[in-house]
Design a protein around this motif. Sequence first.
Motif, PDB file in Angstrom:
ATOM      1  N   LEU A  42       0.852  -1.186   0.000  1.00  0.00           N
ATOM      2  CA  LEU A  42       0.000   0.000   0.000  1.00  0.00           C
ATOM      3  C   LEU A  42       0.891   1.240   0.000  1.00  0.00           C
ATOM      4  CD1 LEU A  42      -2.369  -1.109   2.927  1.00  0.00           C
ATOM      5  CD2 LEU A  42      -2.833  -1.356   0.478  1.00  0.00           C
ATOM      6  N   PHE A  43       0.348   2.375  -0.440  1.00  0.00           N
ATOM      7  CA  PHE A  43       1.101   3.619  -0.299  1.00  0.00           C
ATOM      8  C   PHE A  43       0.225   4.667   0.373  1.00  0.00           C
ATOM      9  CE2 PHE A  43      -0.493   3.588  -4.731  1.00  0.00           C
ATOM     10  CZ  PHE A  43      -1.247   4.764  -4.756  1.00  0.00           C
ATOM     11  N   PRO A  44       0.840   5.565   1.148  1.00  0.00           N
ATOM     12  CA  PRO A  44       0.062   6.579   1.886  1.00  0.00           C
ATOM     13  C   PRO A  44      -0.752   7.444   0.939  1.00  0.00           C
ATOM     14  CG  PRO A  44       2.319   6.477   2.688  1.00  0.00           C
ATOM     15  CD  PRO A  44       2.275   5.655   1.435  1.00  0.00           C
ATOM     16  N   LEU A  93       4.407  -3.698   7.510  1.00  0.00           N
ATOM     17  CA  LEU A  93       5.840  -3.719   7.211  1.00  0.00           C
ATOM     18  C   LEU A  93       6.171  -2.327   6.691  1.00  0.00           C
ATOM     19  CD1 LEU A  93       8.554  -5.331   6.667  1.00  0.00           C
ATOM     20  CD2 LEU A  93       7.677  -5.674   4.354  1.00  0.00           C
ATOM     21  N   ALA A  94       6.965  -1.578   7.449  1.00  0.00           N
ATOM     22  CA  ALA A  94       7.235  -0.182   7.115  1.00  0.00           C
ATOM     23  C   ALA A  94       8.413  -0.086   6.151  1.00  0.00           C
ATOM     24  CB  ALA A  94       7.535   0.605   8.382  1.00  0.00           C
ATOM     25  N   LEU A 105      -0.359   6.425   8.655  1.00  0.00           N
ATOM     26  CA  LEU A 105      -1.033   5.236   8.133  1.00  0.00           C
ATOM     27  C   LEU A 105      -0.610   3.995   8.908  1.00  0.00           C
ATOM     28  CD1 LEU A 105      -2.770   3.702   6.133  1.00  0.00           C
ATOM     29  CD2 LEU A 105      -0.891   3.808   4.479  1.00  0.00           C
ATOM     30  N   LEU A 106       0.675   3.872   9.207  1.00  0.00           N
ATOM     31  CA  LEU A 106       1.152   2.730   9.991  1.00  0.00           C
ATOM     32  C   LEU A 106       0.460   2.686  11.352  1.00  0.00           C
ATOM     33  CD1 LEU A 106       4.950   3.058   9.168  1.00  0.00           C
ATOM     34  CD2 LEU A 106       3.526   1.094   8.578  1.00  0.00           C
ATOM     35  N   HIS A 107       0.352   3.842  11.979  1.00  0.00           N
ATOM     36  CA  HIS A 107      -0.274   3.910  13.298  1.00  0.00           C
ATOM     37  C   HIS A 107      -1.743   3.484  13.221  1.00  0.00           C
ATOM     38  CE1 HIS A 107      -0.648   5.149  17.440  1.00  0.00           C
ATOM     39  NE2 HIS A 107      -1.685   5.918  17.142  1.00  0.00           N
ATOM     40  N   ARG A 108      -2.457   3.956  12.214  1.00  0.00           N
ATOM     41  CA  ARG A 108      -3.871   3.593  12.075  1.00  0.00           C
ATOM     42  C   ARG A 108      -4.034   2.096  11.796  1.00  0.00           C
ATOM     43  NH1 ARG A 108      -7.948   6.934   8.526  1.00  0.00           N
ATOM     44  NH2 ARG A 108      -9.295   5.383   9.562  1.00  0.00           N
ATOM     45  N   LEU A 109      -3.137   1.533  10.990  1.00  0.00           N
ATOM     46  CA  LEU A 109      -3.210   0.099  10.719  1.00  0.00           C
ATOM     47  C   LEU A 109      -3.060  -0.705  12.009  1.00  0.00           C
ATOM     48  CD1 LEU A 109      -1.069  -0.118   7.449  1.00  0.00           C
ATOM     49  CD2 LEU A 109      -3.518  -0.600   7.645  1.00  0.00           C
ATOM     50  N   LEU A 110      -2.141  -0.274  12.860  1.00  0.00           N
ATOM     51  CA  LEU A 110      -1.924  -0.977  14.123  1.00  0.00           C
ATOM     52  C   LEU A 110      -3.081  -0.783  15.097  1.00  0.00           C
ATOM     53  CD1 LEU A 110       1.852  -0.136  14.550  1.00  0.00           C
ATOM     54  CD2 LEU A 110       0.909  -2.445  14.421  1.00  0.00           C
ATOM     55  N   VAL A 118       3.944  -0.683   3.689  1.00  0.00           N
ATOM     56  CA  VAL A 118       3.549   0.718   3.498  1.00  0.00           C
ATOM     57  C   VAL A 118       4.749   1.472   2.960  1.00  0.00           C
ATOM     58  CG1 VAL A 118       2.769   2.833   4.619  1.00  0.00           C
ATOM     59  CG2 VAL A 118       1.832   0.621   5.336  1.00  0.00           C
ATOM     60  N   THR A 119       4.615   2.052   1.763  1.00  0.00           N
ATOM     61  CA  THR A 119       5.745   2.697   1.109  1.00  0.00           C
ATOM     62  C   THR A 119       6.132   3.997   1.812  1.00  0.00           C
ATOM     63  OG1 THR A 119       4.377   3.924  -0.461  1.00  0.00           O
ATOM     64  CG2 THR A 119       5.066   1.709  -1.098  1.00  0.00           C
ATOM     65  N   TYR A 120       7.327   4.459   1.470  1.00  0.00           N
ATOM     66  CA  TYR A 120       7.928   5.632   2.110  1.00  0.00           C
ATOM     67  C   TYR A 120       8.574   6.454   1.023  1.00  0.00           C
ATOM     68  CZ  TYR A 120      10.751   7.984   5.782  1.00  0.00           C
ATOM     69  OH  TYR A 120      11.330   8.879   6.653  1.00  0.00           O
ATOM     70  N   GLY A 121       8.208   7.712   0.905  1.00  0.00           N
ATOM     71  CA  GLY A 121       8.711   8.557  -0.171  1.00  0.00           C
ATOM     72  C   GLY A 121      10.204   8.771  -0.121  1.00  0.00           C
TER      73      GLY A 121
END
Length: 332
Positions: free
Chosen positions: A25-27, A82-83, A69-74, A54-57
């Motif tokens: 996924l991407f933010p 996977l960050a 987004l990572l926080h909301r997923l958790l 979750v992708t990172y620019g």
Amino acid sequence: MSPPSLIESPPKHLTQAPTALSYELFPPRNAHAAESLWATIRELEQTNPDYVSVTYGASGSNRDTAVGLLHRLLEETTLRPLAHLTCVGNTAEELSGIITELLDHGVRGILALRGDLPNDPVEAHPPGALTYAQDLVELIRRVEQRRSALLCAGRVAIGVAAYPARHPESPSVEHDVEVLLAKQRSGADFAITQVFFHADQYRDLVVRARRAGVSIPIIPGVMPLTSVRRLRRLSTLTGVAPAPELLAALGRADDDGESRRIGVRATVDLANAALEAGAPGIHLYTFNEHAAALDVLDKLQLLRPERPTRRPGPSGSAAASAPVAAPQLIKA
């Protein structure tokens, strides 16, 4: 004569491991994209993947959105994130802070990447900046070691990238394997491949890697081959052209529905070929769209463990409400 040992004759359940399943996924870039993304997340959550990346620019250009987004997923889902983390243009001190923040949020998996080089060489190599993904892997392990008591002496799962086709900046595919081996020696646990369009590219990568001493799982990254525009763009980025017959078939499609059927069939064939070559799982690049990904998953019918149905509790923790059952064939 003594009976055979466990190693000589492993139980059947140890020789038939379920197939790993994950998505990328991407933010979201705006509120409308966020609404669409969360519809996709809820659909994908029903398939009980092992994790979602979750992708990172580049240079952390969307860091706040990615961490959010990572926080909301958790907090709001049962998904294991996977960050992605890139190191280009960032110092060890800056990256240590980001890694610490991710661990404090509850992230336990990081995909360590170099990232795309910016056009300005000064931005790519400021004083103290890390240069390669291998450096980032080693840094994650150092941060992990300092926090081992907080992690209950556990480990962070570290993934890295692998290249079925030659990396655009690499002199050879052999050099790509040497880099992958170096990342393994620095502490990488698994690799996910970049997009590929031909099954022999994945098979050949695995053969080269195993001969060189790479032993970590190499998971094929597969994208739904349903969009001519996306295929052409990725072909430009990777330097590898999709099969001409696939492009022609997609070009002749009468509507989007037919394009999707043609592309899904080609994607399933590619994924099955990778699985037949020994792939331990499938990583689906979703582009934040669930329909084609679920079509692919439905036709693959992967052997998957039936996990408990979990719901996030008041504090964001998930509680199990059903026991773990035997592996099953999953259909989206």
